[in-house]
Design a protein around this motif. Structure first.
Motif, PDB file in Angstrom:
ATOM      1  N   LEU A   1       4.972  -4.909   7.523  1.00  0.00           N
ATOM      2  CA  LEU A   1       6.235  -4.289   7.136  1.00  0.00           C
ATOM      3  C   LEU A   1       5.969  -2.839   6.750  1.00  0.00           C
ATOM      4  N   LEU A   2       6.872  -1.947   7.164  1.00  0.00           N
ATOM      5  CA  LEU A   2       6.780  -0.538   6.790  1.00  0.00           C
ATOM      6  C   LEU A   2       8.030  -0.135   6.021  1.00  0.00           C
ATOM      7  N   PHE A   3       7.846   0.666   4.994  1.00  0.00           N
ATOM      8  CA  PHE A   3       8.958   1.320   4.320  1.00  0.00           C
ATOM      9  C   PHE A   3       8.841   2.822   4.596  1.00  0.00           C
ATOM     10  N   PHE A   4       9.929   3.440   5.019  1.00  0.00           N
ATOM     11  CA  PHE A   4       9.935   4.876   5.266  1.00  0.00           C
ATOM     12  C   PHE A   4      10.962   5.537   4.354  1.00  0.00           C
ATOM     13  N   GLU A   5      10.823   6.868   4.154  1.00  0.00           N
ATOM     14  CA  GLU A   5      11.648   7.568   3.174  1.00  0.00           C
ATOM     15  C   GLU A   5      12.869   8.259   3.767  1.00  0.00           C
ATOM     16  N   VAL A   6      12.799   8.652   5.032  1.00  0.00           N
ATOM     17  CA  VAL A   6      13.954   9.287   5.685  1.00  0.00           C
ATOM     18  C   VAL A   6      14.116   8.678   7.078  1.00  0.00           C
ATOM     19  N   PHE A   7      15.362   8.550   7.522  1.00  0.00           N
ATOM     20  CA  PHE A   7      15.624   7.936   8.819  1.00  0.00           C
ATOM     21  C   PHE A   7      15.076   8.790   9.953  1.00  0.00           C
TER      22      PHE A   7
ATOM     23  N   VAL B   1       0.851  -1.182   0.000  1.00  0.00           N
ATOM     24  CA  VAL B   1       0.000   0.000   0.000  1.00  0.00           C
ATOM     25  C   VAL B   1       0.889   1.235   0.000  1.00  0.00           C
ATOM     26  N   LYS B   2       0.722   2.107  -0.976  1.00  0.00           N
ATOM     27  CA  LYS B   2       1.521   3.340  -1.028  1.00  0.00           C
ATOM     28  C   LYS B   2       0.622   4.503  -0.640  1.00  0.00           C
ATOM     29  N   SER B   3       0.853   5.052   0.556  1.00  0.00           N
ATOM     30  CA  SER B   3      -0.061   6.066   1.073  1.00  0.00           C
ATOM     31  C   SER B   3       0.543   6.732   2.296  1.00  0.00           C
ATOM     32  N   ASN B   4       0.084   7.932   2.590  1.00  0.00           N
ATOM     33  CA  ASN B   4       0.324   8.523   3.897  1.00  0.00           C
ATOM     34  C   ASN B   4      -0.707   7.947   4.862  1.00  0.00           C
ATOM     35  N   TRP B   5      -0.418   8.010   6.157  1.00  0.00           N
ATOM     36  CA  TRP B   5      -1.393   7.552   7.137  1.00  0.00           C
ATOM     37  C   TRP B   5      -2.688   8.360   7.019  1.00  0.00           C
ATOM     38  N   GLU B   6      -3.815   7.662   7.117  1.00  0.00           N
ATOM     39  CA  GLU B   6      -5.139   8.271   7.136  1.00  0.00           C
ATOM     40  C   GLU B   6      -5.560   8.846   5.792  1.00  0.00           C
TER      41      GLU B   6
ATOM     42  N   ALA C   1      13.483   2.959   2.196  1.00  0.00           N
ATOM     43  CA  ALA C   1      13.404   2.763   0.743  1.00  0.00           C
ATOM     44  C   ALA C   1      12.987   4.077   0.113  1.00  0.00           C
ATOM     45  N   PHE C   2      13.849   4.633  -0.710  1.00  0.00           N
ATOM     46  CA  PHE C   2      13.560   5.897  -1.367  1.00  0.00           C
ATOM     47  C   PHE C   2      14.599   6.135  -2.451  1.00  0.00           C
ATOM     48  N   GLY C   3      14.244   6.924  -3.454  1.00  0.00           N
ATOM     49  CA  GLY C   3      15.213   7.264  -4.480  1.00  0.00           C
ATOM     50  C   GLY C   3      14.565   8.027  -5.616  1.00  0.00           C
ATOM     51  N   ILE C   4      15.391   8.744  -6.369  1.00  0.00           N
ATOM     52  CA  ILE C   4      14.910   9.524  -7.507  1.00  0.00           C
ATOM     53  C   ILE C   4      15.191   8.765  -8.794  1.00  0.00           C
ATOM     54  N   ASP C   5      14.558   9.201  -9.852  1.00  0.00           N
ATOM     55  CA  ASP C   5      14.733   8.580 -11.170  1.00  0.00           C
ATOM     56  C   ASP C   5      16.061   9.063 -11.755  1.00  0.00           C
ATOM     57  N   ARG C   6      17.059   8.204 -11.719  1.00  0.00           N
ATOM     58  CA  ARG C   6      18.387   8.610 -12.182  1.00  0.00           C
ATOM     59  C   ARG C   6      18.504   8.580 -13.700  1.00  0.00           C
ATOM     60  N   ARG C   7      17.465   8.117 -14.387  1.00  0.00           N
ATOM     61  CA  ARG C   7      17.495   8.204 -15.848  1.00  0.00           C
ATOM     62  C   ARG C   7      17.327   9.652 -16.299  1.00  0.00           C
ATOM     63  N   VAL C   8      16.574  10.429 -15.504  1.00  0.00           N
ATOM     64  CA  VAL C   8      16.338  11.833 -15.828  1.00  0.00           C
ATOM     65  C   VAL C   8      17.345  12.731 -15.119  1.00  0.00           C
TER      66      VAL C   8
ATOM     67  N   ARG D   1      -5.881 -13.101   4.959  1.00  0.00           N
ATOM     68  CA  ARG D   1      -4.622 -13.762   5.354  1.00  0.00           C
ATOM     69  C   ARG D   1      -3.576 -13.538   4.263  1.00  0.00           C
ATOM     70  N   VAL D   2      -3.040 -12.341   4.262  1.00  0.00           N
ATOM     71  CA  VAL D   2      -2.016 -11.972   3.286  1.00  0.00           C
ATOM     72  C   VAL D   2      -1.126 -10.932   3.950  1.00  0.00           C
ATOM     73  N   PRO D   3       0.200 -11.008   3.776  1.00  0.00           N
ATOM     74  CA  PRO D   3       1.089  -9.988   4.348  1.00  0.00           C
ATOM     75  C   PRO D   3       0.751  -8.599   3.825  1.00  0.00           C
ATOM     76  N   ARG D   4       0.762  -7.628   4.724  1.00  0.00           N
ATOM     77  CA  ARG D   4       0.381  -6.254   4.394  1.00  0.00           C
ATOM     78  C   ARG D   4       1.581  -5.337   4.596  1.00  0.00           C
ATOM     79  N   VAL D   5       1.855  -4.515   3.608  1.00  0.00           N
ATOM     80  CA  VAL D   5       3.035  -3.655   3.609  1.00  0.00           C
ATOM     81  C   VAL D   5       2.597  -2.233   3.303  1.00  0.00           C
ATOM     82  N   LEU D   6       3.111  -1.271   4.071  1.00  0.00           N
ATOM     83  CA  LEU D   6       2.823   0.133   3.812  1.00  0.00           C
ATOM     84  C   LEU D   6       4.102   0.865   3.415  1.00  0.00           C
ATOM     85  N   LEU D   7       4.088   1.473   2.227  1.00  0.00           N
ATOM     86  CA  LEU D   7       5.140   2.394   1.831  1.00  0.00           C
ATOM     87  C   LEU D   7       4.652   3.783   2.226  1.00  0.00           C
TER      88      LEU D   7
END
Length: 337
Positions: A125-131, A81-86, A148-155, A101-107
């Protein structure tokens, strides 16, 4: 490879009924670093993903999704799930996945705190963008959280060589880049001294585009670029024009790097609940000075961090999902024991 379902707000497709979903569905994700990280994992064979657009939750409510949701979700190895809380996607996921019954992950897309301990632990599992966020907001309270975070290095920096940073990255305060002919230190003349890139119509007030019109930046050649279709954005644009700030038309993302290179510095004026993470790294990747406000420790971290790219983003997603699989196997072993 694991088969993951991503729930995200995106803009190129209408809501897709669960029964019609297939692995070829894709959508325009605004955060292009994330999009490229997913594409890289797919090309490497590390992850197969299906994307469901939840931009129109009214469309979802019109379907009998309550009845069929678990049967659909449990076809996948994980639901991400890619979202801010709420925000809409988080609220939708916490309602629809509660009995599945499936693992749930929030980015976590943003800096809002979790609304409750129950909501925090709803996700496996949670993924955060800054420590800073993990340490100061989550308070290291979740047993499985991964950066987990990063910019598009192709551009941005497509040659893979991060331009050495100029030595005047600033955290608010005065900004000694006055106009006039020439530039300090032999730097090439640019069209603008200071450029703001981002939404002008920020209804929540977190992006603060009006900062570029402040007295401390008087005398600089200033410009803003961003969407301004809303009444709020139009009002901000008029106010900034009255203060001598150039209001530029939005450009396609592929042209954004060239536009930013016309400036000597990029202003990222968000408060701590706003965004700005990607803008800081994109500007740094081009060797531009970055100006933030002194009340934002989140962005201050990114002034000193590595310039994360989409390959790093992909590696961290793979690593985090590996932790999820390890936790599942350990739990199975404990039950068997």
């Amino acid at each position: 490879p694991p088969l993951a379902l991503f729930l995200a707000p995106c803009s190129s497709h209408p809501f897709t009924p669960f029964s019609a979903c297939n692995p070829q569905i894709s959508c325009l994700i605004i955060e292009v670093g994330f999009r490229e990280a997913l594409a890289l994992l797919g090309r490497l064979g590390d992850l197969k993903s299906t994307m469901v657009n939840l931009e129109s939750l009214q469309g979802a409510e019109a379907l009998d999704v309550e009845r069929e949701s678990c049967a659909y979700f449990e076809r996948f190895d994980a639901v991400l799930v890619k979202s801010n809380w709420e925000y809409g996607v988080d609220l939708f996921a916490r309602r629809m996945l509660a009995k599945c019954r499936v693992p749930r992950v929030l980015l976590i897309s943003g800096s809002y705190p979790p609304p409750s301990q129950e909501a925090l632990l709803f996700y496996d599992l949670l993924f955060f963008e800054v420590f800073w966020y993990e340490q100061r907001v989550l308070l290291s309270a979740h047993p499985a959280a991964c950066h987990a975070f990063g910019i598009d290095r192709r551009v941005f920096d497509p040659q893979g060589k991060i331009t050495p940073l100029l030595n005047e990255t600033r955290r608010g305060g005065s900004f000694p880049l006055g106009g006039g002919s020439g530039a300090p230190g032999g730097e090439a003349e640019k069209d603008y001294d200071l450029l703001f890139v981002g939404a002008l119509g920020d209804h929540a007030g977190h992006k603060r585009p009006g900062v570029i019109g402040a007295d401390k930046f008087q005398g600089l050649k200033r410009a803003v670029v961003g969407k301004r279709g809303s009444p709020e954005a139009a009002a901000v644009a008029m106010e900034l024009k009255a203060k001598g700030v150039n209001v530029l038309d939005p450009v396609p993302y592929a042209e954004l790097a060239a536009l930013m290179q016309r400036a000597r510095a990029v202003l990222v004026s968000d408060d701590v609940l706003g965004g700005g993470e990607r803008a800081v790294l994109e500007a740094r990747s081009l060797g531009l000075r970055v100006v933030i406000e002194p009340d934002n420790p989140k962005l201050a971290e990114l002034l000193e961090s590595p310039v994360y790219g989409h390959a790093y983003y992909a590696r961290q997603l793979k690593f985090g999902l590996g932790l999820l699989d390890l936790r599942a196997r350990l739990a199975t072993q404990q039950l068997a024991g």
